[in-house]
Design an enzyme around this catalytic site. Sequence first.
Site, mmCIF file in Angstrom:
data_model
loop_
_atom_site.group_PDB
_atom_site.id
_atom_site.type_symbol
_atom_site.label_atom_id
_atom_site.label_comp_id
_atom_site.label_asym_id
_atom_site.label_seq_id
_atom_site.Cartn_x
_atom_site.Cartn_y
_atom_site.Cartn_z
ATOM 1 N N HIS A 103 0.849 -1.196 0.000
ATOM 2 C CA HIS A 103 0.000 0.000 0.000
ATOM 3 C C HIS A 103 0.880 1.240 0.000
ATOM 4 O O HIS A 103 2.020 1.211 0.477
ATOM 5 C CB HIS A 103 -0.937 0.022 1.207
ATOM 6 N N HIS A 105 0.948 5.277 1.152
ATOM 7 C CA HIS A 105 0.356 6.293 2.012
ATOM 8 C C HIS A 105 0.373 7.638 1.295
ATOM 9 O O HIS A 105 1.408 8.025 0.727
ATOM 10 C CB HIS A 105 1.194 6.483 3.283
#
Length: 139
Positions: A103, A105
């Site tokens: 992922h 940010h």
Amino acid sequence: MMTYDPSNIFAKILAGELPCHKVYEDDTALVMMDIFPQSKGHTLVLPKAPSRNLLDADPATLSAVMPLVQRVARAVEAVTKADGLRIAQFNEAPAGQTVFHLHFHIIPVYEGIALGAHGGGKADDAELAALAKNIAAKL
Ligand code: AMP
């Protein structure tokens, strides 16, 4: 290289088994609010393809997700009026990774306001829902 564990919390969110404050979803990625944000508007972009992090990701996945990271960053900036944005991605626990599904940010930075701790306090659900809706509207 460590292997992907399909029982991680983001895999469960991607499978619809756990809830999230969803901003956007398509065939390749999910965008959601970080529920322990480091600042107001902290957003996460998750490729759907399973990989622990950047190191074991398919380059095609990375090629597909980066334009979305940029799109979401612009929408987050438009909604939050942040003075800057930090894009972060952690590889393995010693580097700060806590959830082992790749992922990115997107962390708004506001002049004069220090970022909160990584994985700090949980944000208000109503505020997260409103941010998700407003960011989605700007995509
Ligand atoms: P990392 O340390 O890069 O693995 O980041 C994991 C991020 O996921 C942290 O910023 C956490 O605040 C966030 N997080 C953990 N659980 C959830 C969840 N259920 N929904 C949304 N964000 C989460």
